[in-house]
Design a protein around this motif. Structure first.
Motif, PDB file in Angstrom:
ATOM      1  N   UNK A 284      32.281  19.062 107.253  1.00 24.59           N
ATOM      2  CA  UNK A 284      33.458  18.863 107.419  1.00 24.59           C
ATOM      3  C   UNK A 284      33.744  18.252 108.968  1.00 24.59           C
ATOM      4  N   UNK A 285      34.610  17.160 108.907  1.00 25.36           N
ATOM      5  CA  UNK A 285      34.973  16.786 110.094  1.00 25.36           C
ATOM      6  C   UNK A 285      36.425  16.660 110.624  1.00 25.36           C
ATOM      7  N   UNK A 286      36.829  16.601 111.918  1.00 21.23           N
ATOM      8  CA  UNK A 286      38.279  16.659 112.262  1.00 21.23           C
ATOM      9  C   UNK A 286      38.788  15.411 111.944  1.00 21.23           C
ATOM     10  N   UNK A 287      38.201  14.541 112.087  1.00 22.54           N
ATOM     11  CA  UNK A 287      38.969  13.122 111.654  1.00 22.54           C
ATOM     12  C   UNK A 287      39.175  12.885 110.454  1.00 22.54           C
ATOM     13  N   UNK A 288      38.669  13.540 109.445  1.00 29.11           N
ATOM     14  CA  UNK A 288      38.675  13.472 107.903  1.00 29.11           C
ATOM     15  C   UNK A 288      40.019  13.894 107.301  1.00 29.11           C
ATOM     16  N   UNK A 289      40.681  14.521 108.266  1.00 29.85           N
ATOM     17  CA  UNK A 289      42.256  15.089 107.557  1.00 29.85           C
ATOM     18  C   UNK A 289      42.300  16.574 108.035  1.00 29.85           C
ATOM     19  N   UNK A 290      43.464  16.897 107.584  1.00 32.13           N
ATOM     20  CA  UNK A 290      43.976  18.310 108.102  1.00 32.13           C
ATOM     21  C   UNK A 290      43.062  19.402 107.498  1.00 32.13           C
ATOM     22  N   UNK A 291      42.449  19.179 106.417  1.00 34.50           N
ATOM     23  CA  UNK A 291      41.958  20.486 105.569  1.00 34.50           C
ATOM     24  C   UNK A 291      40.612  20.609 106.468  1.00 34.50           C
ATOM     25  N   UNK A 292      40.031  19.428 106.604  1.00 33.37           N
ATOM     26  CA  UNK A 292      38.695  19.565 107.460  1.00 33.37           C
ATOM     27  C   UNK A 292      38.686  19.922 108.874  1.00 33.37           C
ATOM     28  N   UNK A 293      39.884  19.394 109.575  1.00 28.25           N
ATOM     29  CA  UNK A 293      39.977  19.747 110.867  1.00 28.25           C
ATOM     30  C   UNK A 293      40.542  21.233 110.970  1.00 28.25           C
ATOM     31  N   UNK A 294      41.193  22.001 110.097  1.00 30.84           N
ATOM     32  CA  UNK A 294      41.441  23.358 109.960  1.00 30.84           C
ATOM     33  C   UNK A 294      39.843  24.118 109.919  1.00 30.84           C
ATOM     34  N   UNK A 295      39.077  23.801 109.050  1.00 36.36           N
ATOM     35  CA  UNK A 295      37.774  24.408 108.801  1.00 36.36           C
ATOM     36  C   UNK A 295      37.080  24.249 110.135  1.00 36.36           C
ATOM     37  N   UNK A 296      37.066  23.016 110.837  1.00 34.70           N
ATOM     38  CA  UNK A 296      36.294  23.028 111.906  1.00 34.70           C
ATOM     39  C   UNK A 296      36.802  23.818 113.075  1.00 34.70           C
ATOM     40  N   UNK A 297      38.094  23.803 112.995  1.00 34.90           N
ATOM     41  CA  UNK A 297      38.680  24.733 114.138  1.00 34.90           C
ATOM     42  C   UNK A 297      38.444  26.193 113.908  1.00 34.90           C
ATOM     43  N   UNK A 298      38.855  26.779 112.695  1.00 34.55           N
ATOM     44  CA  UNK A 298      38.535  28.163 112.184  1.00 34.55           C
ATOM     45  C   UNK A 298      37.085  28.519 112.559  1.00 34.55           C
ATOM     46  N   UNK A 299      36.031  27.554 112.229  1.00 39.13           N
ATOM     47  CA  UNK A 299      34.717  27.870 112.306  1.00 39.13           C
ATOM     48  C   UNK A 299      34.204  27.988 114.072  1.00 39.13           C
ATOM     49  N   UNK A 300      34.804  27.122 114.657  1.00 40.03           N
ATOM     50  CA  UNK A 300      34.727  27.275 116.240  1.00 40.03           C
ATOM     51  C   UNK A 300      35.369  28.610 116.599  1.00 40.03           C
ATOM     52  N   UNK A 301      36.393  29.033 116.124  1.00 40.68           N
ATOM     53  CA  UNK A 301      36.947  30.252 116.590  1.00 40.68           C
ATOM     54  C   UNK A 301      36.081  31.283 115.958  1.00 40.68           C
ATOM     55  N   UNK A 302      35.414  31.294 115.079  1.00 34.70           N
ATOM     56  CA  UNK A 302      34.749  32.581 114.444  1.00 34.70           C
ATOM     57  C   UNK A 302      33.560  32.588 115.343  1.00 34.70           C
ATOM     58  N   UNK A 303      32.846  31.409 115.609  1.00 36.50           N
ATOM     59  CA  UNK A 303      31.509  31.327 116.247  1.00 36.50           C
ATOM     60  C   UNK A 303      31.943  32.075 117.625  1.00 36.50           C
ATOM     61  N   UNK A 304      33.128  31.388 118.158  1.00 35.81           N
ATOM     62  CA  UNK A 304      33.273  31.989 119.808  1.00 35.81           C
ATOM     63  C   UNK A 304      33.576  33.558 119.776  1.00 35.81           C
ATOM     64  N   UNK A 305      34.303  33.992 118.441  1.00 38.25           N
ATOM     65  CA  UNK A 305      34.567  35.374 118.617  1.00 38.25           C
ATOM     66  C   UNK A 305      33.036  36.273 118.232  1.00 38.25           C
ATOM     67  N   UNK A 306      32.316  35.709 117.661  1.00 36.28           N
ATOM     68  CA  UNK A 306      30.874  36.451 117.750  1.00 36.28           C
ATOM     69  C   UNK A 306      30.227  36.385 119.008  1.00 36.28           C
ATOM     70  N   UNK A 307      30.233  35.338 119.481  1.00 37.96           N
ATOM     71  CA  UNK A 307      29.517  35.087 120.731  1.00 37.96           C
ATOM     72  C   UNK A 307      30.030  36.315 121.862  1.00 37.96           C
TER      73      UNK A 307
END
Length: 295
Positions: free
Chosen positions: A262-285
């Motif tokens: 999933x790539x941010x540059x590939x469109x809104x759906x992919x960008x949302x997945x990348x952003x939410x995955x990063x937030x999930x990782x940061x929250x666990x960390x």
């Protein structure tokens, strides 16, 4: 786009190859320096920037056109960065051991490399980093800083997998110790391989591990905040020979798991997945994970 002299020559008078030029331009596209629909500089400008003949530039542009990253290469005006393909047109998911390495290599084209990973061990990361590290040692990639954060299961929990087929037997502890030894050894190798770049190339490297209080059912790699690579751990029954006999266990096929990109540059759906995955990782960390010492 303003051109610079950063790639006029490498190692004194040596000129860059068309493939090296293509790799540099590909990194600019992947990181958003060159955006979809934007025209590249002229061939003359690129030739001046890279210190090569126009023929080498033309070959590099054809490589990128073949990769689907440029449009209008054969026309008189400079080509444009191609628009991202719809999800159904992009490449099919590939096994982790096939798909991860080229993504990591591209990530190392950025001045600041950021790798966040949630996994059972570092088994897939170590070989996947091999090409990127080789290109750094050859002087073809020049990161200035590398930050790697890795979330691994805690040694103190009852893992969901790998576990003995015969639950509650004496083999449970043997299976757990086998996994723990792999987790620690592979993490130490990953840490050593990256931190070695401090002494050889004066790169600011930080590698940190934290322990999760659960067994991750999936693996996730986040690269430079721009791409999320996601795969399910597939559980299978298998045997492991030991000096004392054979361990029968339910274990994962981590390196064979299909990796979805999933790539941010590939469109809104992919960008949302990348952003939410990063937030999930940061929250666990920052919340339920704990300090981890690989020993």
């Amino acid at each position: 786009m303003a051109v610079t002299q950063e790639h006029m020559a490498a190692n004194g008078s040596r000129r860059l190859t068309p493939q090296e030029i293509a790799d540099t331009l590909r990194a600019r596209i992947r990181t958003g320096v060159l955006r979809p629909g934007e025209r590249l500089p002229t061939q003359a400008e690129l030739a001046g920037e890279f210190g090569v003949e126009r023929g080498a530039v033309r070959q590099a542009l054809r490589v990128l056109q073949g990769d689907g990253l440029l449009a209008g290469v054969s026309k008189g005006s400079p080509p444009r960065v191609a628009e991202p393909q719809p999800a159904w047109q992009r490449e099919d998911p590939q096994p982790t051991m096939v798909a991860l390495a080229p993504r990591l290599t591209e990530a190392f084209s950025a001045p600041h490399v950021r790798i966040d990973a949630v996994c059972l061990t570092a088994q897939s990361l170590i070989p996947a980093l091999g090409e990127a590290l080789r290109l750094v040692h050859e002087g073809r990639l020049h990161p200035e800083r590398i930050d790697a954060r890795v979330l691994l299961p805690s040694r103190d929990i009852n893992l969901a997998f790998p576990v003995s087929v015969d639950a509650g037997s004496e083999e449970d502890e043997a299976v757990h110790q086998r996994w723990l030894a792999m987790r620690n050894a592979q993490g130490q190798v990953l840490q050593y391989n990256l931190q070695a770049l401090r002494g050889t190339h004066d790169i600011d490297v930080h590698v940190t591990f934290r322990a999760l209080p659960f067994t991750p059912p999936v693996k996730l790699y986040l690269l430079n905040g721009e791409e999320a690579l996601f795969a399910h751990y597939m559980i299978t029954r298998r045997e492991e020979p030991t000096d004392q006999g054979t361990l029968e266990m339910y274990d994962t096929l981590g390196s064979e798991s299909l990796l979805f990109s999933f790539e941010k540059r590939a469109g809104q759906r992919d960008a949302a997945f990348v952003e939410q995955s990063q937030k999930w990782f940061d929250a666990l960390w920052e919340t339920i994970s704990t300090d981890l010492t690989l020993s």
